[in-house]
Design a protein around this motif. Sequence first.
Motif, PDB file in Angstrom:
ATOM      1  N   GLN A 335      69.932 100.858  41.284  1.00 50.57           N
ATOM      2  CA  GLN A 335      69.159  99.887  40.190  1.00 50.57           C
ATOM      3  C   GLN A 335      69.344 100.560  38.935  1.00 50.57           C
ATOM      4  OE1 GLN A 335      64.858  98.838  40.924  1.00 50.57           O
ATOM      5  NE2 GLN A 335      66.003  96.943  41.463  1.00 50.57           N
ATOM      6  N   ASP A 336      69.622 101.868  38.998  1.00 52.96           N
ATOM      7  CA  ASP A 336      69.852 102.668  37.520  1.00 52.96           C
ATOM      8  C   ASP A 336      71.318 102.183  37.373  1.00 52.96           C
ATOM      9  OD1 ASP A 336      67.399 103.888  37.668  1.00 52.96           O
ATOM     10  OD2 ASP A 336      68.145 105.680  38.258  1.00 52.96           O
ATOM     11  N   LYS A 337      72.208 102.083  38.116  1.00 53.98           N
ATOM     12  CA  LYS A 337      73.449 101.742  37.854  1.00 53.98           C
ATOM     13  C   LYS A 337      73.709 100.491  37.244  1.00 53.98           C
ATOM     14  CE  LYS A 337      78.074 100.843  39.499  1.00 53.98           C
ATOM     15  NZ  LYS A 337      79.117 100.680  40.683  1.00 53.98           N
ATOM     16  N   TYR A 338      72.907  99.539  37.561  1.00 56.06           N
ATOM     17  CA  TYR A 338      72.928  97.907  37.270  1.00 56.06           C
ATOM     18  C   TYR A 338      71.687  97.741  36.606  1.00 56.06           C
ATOM     19  CZ  TYR A 338      76.831  97.508  40.753  1.00 56.06           C
ATOM     20  OH  TYR A 338      77.698  97.690  41.527  1.00 56.06           O
ATOM     21  N   ALA A 339      71.400  98.589  35.333  1.00 51.93           N
ATOM     22  CA  ALA A 339      70.191  98.244  34.786  1.00 51.93           C
ATOM     23  C   ALA A 339      70.321  97.627  33.456  1.00 51.93           C
ATOM     24  CB  ALA A 339      69.388  99.665  34.360  1.00 51.93           C
ATOM     25  N   LYS A 340      71.555  97.226  33.094  1.00 52.92           N
ATOM     26  CA  LYS A 340      71.855  96.550  31.900  1.00 52.92           C
ATOM     27  C   LYS A 340      71.215  94.786  31.928  1.00 52.92           C
ATOM     28  CE  LYS A 340      73.666  99.882  30.029  1.00 52.92           C
ATOM     29  NZ  LYS A 340      72.948 100.811  29.215  1.00 52.92           N
ATOM     30  N   LEU A 341      71.231  94.297  32.897  1.00 54.79           N
ATOM     31  CA  LEU A 341      70.884  92.891  32.997  1.00 54.79           C
ATOM     32  C   LEU A 341      69.317  92.719  33.607  1.00 54.79           C
ATOM     33  CD1 LEU A 341      73.781  91.156  34.050  1.00 54.79           C
ATOM     34  CD2 LEU A 341      73.091  91.020  31.945  1.00 54.79           C
ATOM     35  N   SER A 342      68.777  93.787  34.294  1.00 58.96           N
ATOM     36  CA  SER A 342      67.622  93.719  34.895  1.00 58.96           C
ATOM     37  C   SER A 342      67.042  95.290  35.049  1.00 58.96           C
ATOM     38  CB  SER A 342      67.754  93.049  36.684  1.00 58.96           C
ATOM     39  OG  SER A 342      66.488  93.078  37.100  1.00 58.96           O
ATOM     40  N   LEU A 343      66.090  95.580  34.555  1.00 60.29           N
ATOM     41  CA  LEU A 343      65.625  97.062  34.550  1.00 60.29           C
ATOM     42  C   LEU A 343      64.880  97.419  35.991  1.00 60.29           C
ATOM     43  CD1 LEU A 343      63.856  96.896  31.020  1.00 60.29           C
ATOM     44  CD2 LEU A 343      66.016  97.942  31.824  1.00 60.29           C
ATOM     45  N   PRO A 344      65.002  98.834  36.450  1.00 63.75           N
ATOM     46  CA  PRO A 344      64.669  99.280  37.498  1.00 63.75           C
ATOM     47  C   PRO A 344      63.076  98.913  37.751  1.00 63.75           C
ATOM     48  CG  PRO A 344      66.048 100.766  36.599  1.00 63.75           C
ATOM     49  CD  PRO A 344      65.609  99.587  35.599  1.00 63.75           C
ATOM     50  N   ILE A 345      62.708  99.118  39.100  1.00 60.37           N
ATOM     51  CA  ILE A 345      61.512  99.014  39.605  1.00 60.37           C
ATOM     52  C   ILE A 345      60.752 100.431  39.646  1.00 60.37           C
ATOM     53  CG2 ILE A 345      61.699  97.020  41.164  1.00 60.37           C
ATOM     54  CD1 ILE A 345      61.890  98.787  43.529  1.00 60.37           C
ATOM     55  N   TRP A 346      61.594 101.536  39.391  1.00 58.97           N
ATOM     56  CA  TRP A 346      61.029 102.857  39.514  1.00 58.97           C
ATOM     57  C   TRP A 346      60.943 103.379  38.252  1.00 58.97           C
ATOM     58  CZ3 TRP A 346      60.934 104.225  44.624  1.00 58.97           C
ATOM     59  CH2 TRP A 346      61.916 103.185  45.530  1.00 58.97           C
ATOM     60  N   LYS A 347      59.577 104.019  38.173  1.00 57.00           N
ATOM     61  CA  LYS A 347      59.139 104.488  36.958  1.00 57.00           C
ATOM     62  C   LYS A 347      59.853 105.606  36.350  1.00 57.00           C
ATOM     63  CE  LYS A 347      54.233 103.778  38.501  1.00 57.00           C
ATOM     64  NZ  LYS A 347      53.084 104.583  38.990  1.00 57.00           N
ATOM     65  N   ALA A 348      60.589 106.613  37.051  1.00 57.81           N
ATOM     66  CA  ALA A 348      61.287 107.773  36.307  1.00 57.81           C
ATOM     67  C   ALA A 348      62.413 107.055  35.785  1.00 57.81           C
ATOM     68  CB  ALA A 348      61.465 108.506  37.806  1.00 57.81           C
ATOM     69  N   SER A 349      63.086 105.870  36.221  1.00 63.15           N
ATOM     70  CA  SER A 349      64.377 105.348  35.541  1.00 63.15           C
ATOM     71  C   SER A 349      64.116 105.231  33.919  1.00 63.15           C
ATOM     72  CB  SER A 349      64.623 104.015  36.208  1.00 63.15           C
ATOM     73  OG  SER A 349      64.818 104.171  37.483  1.00 63.15           O
ATOM     74  N   TYR A 350      62.858 104.947  33.489  1.00 64.49           N
ATOM     75  CA  TYR A 350      62.656 104.764  32.215  1.00 64.49           C
ATOM     76  C   TYR A 350      62.608 106.028  31.114  1.00 64.49           C
ATOM     77  CZ  TYR A 350      61.634 100.356  33.741  1.00 64.49           C
ATOM     78  OH  TYR A 350      61.997  98.905  34.401  1.00 64.49           O
ATOM     79  N   ASP A 351      62.781 107.257  31.881  1.00 62.14           N
ATOM     80  CA  ASP A 351      62.926 108.302  31.217  1.00 62.14           C
ATOM     81  C   ASP A 351      64.357 108.625  31.551  1.00 62.14           C
ATOM     82  OD1 ASP A 351      60.308 108.473  30.049  1.00 62.14           O
ATOM     83  OD2 ASP A 351      59.588 109.124  31.870  1.00 62.14           O
ATOM     84  N   GLN A 359      70.346 100.529  25.347  1.00 63.61           N
ATOM     85  CA  GLN A 359      69.083  99.652  25.472  1.00 63.61           C
ATOM     86  C   GLN A 359      68.006 100.182  25.107  1.00 63.61           C
ATOM     87  OE1 GLN A 359      69.510  97.412  29.034  1.00 63.61           O
ATOM     88  NE2 GLN A 359      69.134  99.375  30.322  1.00 63.61           N
ATOM     89  N   GLU A 360      67.964 101.284  24.213  1.00 65.80           N
ATOM     90  CA  GLU A 360      66.763 101.929  23.876  1.00 65.80           C
ATOM     91  C   GLU A 360      65.554 101.152  23.368  1.00 65.80           C
ATOM     92  OE1 GLU A 360      70.342 104.605  23.668  1.00 65.80           O
ATOM     93  OE2 GLU A 360      70.023 102.855  22.872  1.00 65.80           O
ATOM     94  N   GLU A 361      65.902 100.523  22.709  1.00 63.68           N
ATOM     95  CA  GLU A 361      64.933  99.522  22.194  1.00 63.68           C
ATOM     96  C   GLU A 361      64.230  98.588  23.226  1.00 63.68           C
ATOM     97  OE1 GLU A 361      64.403  96.297  18.373  1.00 63.68           O
ATOM     98  OE2 GLU A 361      66.205  97.171  18.745  1.00 63.68           O
ATOM     99  N   LEU A 362      65.034  98.217  24.294  1.00 59.82           N
ATOM    100  CA  LEU A 362      64.606  97.207  25.375  1.00 59.82           C
ATOM    101  C   LEU A 362      63.623  98.142  26.077  1.00 59.82           C
ATOM    102  CD1 LEU A 362      64.536  94.920  27.218  1.00 59.82           C
ATOM    103  CD2 LEU A 362      66.673  95.495  28.067  1.00 59.82           C
ATOM    104  N   ILE A 363      64.196  99.714  26.623  1.00 67.07           N
ATOM    105  CA  ILE A 363      63.317 100.307  27.344  1.00 67.07           C
ATOM    106  C   ILE A 363      61.999 100.677  26.790  1.00 67.07           C
ATOM    107  CG2 ILE A 363      63.022 102.791  28.139  1.00 67.07           C
ATOM    108  CD1 ILE A 363      65.215 100.818  29.815  1.00 67.07           C
TER     109      ILE A 363
END
Length: 418
Positions: A335-351, A359-363
């Motif tokens: 999910q981290d690798k393919y995070a440009k069209l769909s964001l991960p379900i994992w909380k840690a990914s957002y940091d 895509q800092e603004e989207l995050i």
Amino acid sequence: MREVKTSLRCGLGAFLLTSLVGLAPARAADLTLNAIFMQQAAYSEDDVRSMTRDFEAGHPGVKVALEFVPYEALHDKIVTAAAAGNGYDVALFDVVWTAEFAQRHFLKDETAAIPAADTAAVFDGAWSTVTYDGKRYGMPWILDTKYLFYNKDLLRQAGFDHPPATWSELASQAKAIKAKGLVQYPIVWSWSQAEAAICDYTTLVAAYGGDFLKAGKPDFQNGGGLEALEYMKGSLKDGITNPNSREYLEEDVRKVFSNGDAAFALNWTYMYAMANDPKESKVVGKVGVAPAPGVAGKSSVSAVNGSMGLGVAGSSAHDKEAFAYIAYLTSKAVQDKYAKLSLPIWKASYDDPAVAKGQEELIAAAKVALPVMFPRPMIPSYQRLSTTLQSAIQSALFTDTTPKDALEDAAAQAARIR
């Protein structure tokens, strides 16, 4: 395409690694899993095919046959296959279908297969996507809500240095943009008679503090539910919403916004990358994204739970292999690798700087919106309720029928749905 990392660093990764021993014997005679996905939004077909090739490379003897259908056909394809007792092993399903599919045994209970440690690592809103009656019928995969996209240049030209924080402010900014002749219709939505319209409506219901049901009875005709539809109809009357929105789906919205013909659009995560792709868009570098606005005194932001899960079909004879495939697709590494069209379900990914890069603004918007996603009714009869509401919304938007009359009529019909 970058090469997928074979090391998975989460609980599901551990499950996958331990499952390899059990899958090894399949090499003698190839086993084929049939999986159904949707064509539009979230991960692209190319992404899914790439993920699948890498899964197959790590699982000798297991092949996956992929089928892609429009979202509007996905539910019925799954139901038809389930009724026939054959067909799919893995199915992508919407959050609003979980109750129906679980009750009708279209999905297998995978609670025991999911590592307990993953519960705290994944967003609660993601888990609600696959949970019914305390059981988990697969893994959340697409964690999504609708965001407010805005054209920074158009806002600047109209004298605004920030996106609207409330829906009232959005209407005011849209009127100013229209008055300056920057675009004819500043706002574009997906209000076609489809689930897309319900998602936009739900976003507004959340903002206005409404409810779909209370004590099991319809309540969308009151309070925030009524105010939501009144806002929709009012924006058409004021000439700030593109009237074609009443026939648009999400891809239509993306194309209008990406062509520079709208200042504001409500859409899913995937639009951020595509609106910034020079092959797809004329507004590259001008795209702003923020949580959908709130309503003064009622909410600070608004968000609909538009998430989807992956489950093992009830008729599948290959539960173990099918869930191993699901575990791979939903793992943090993939999910981290393919995070440009769909964001991960994992909380840690957002940091993770690698996930946020570009895509800092989207995050930043996601961190605010994802924890407050508002659900559509999680009931087995949701499809019938949705169809009733879609008709009511269309009636109010296309005719002289008032939002109050349209929703009261829908509530009377919904009260008879079992």
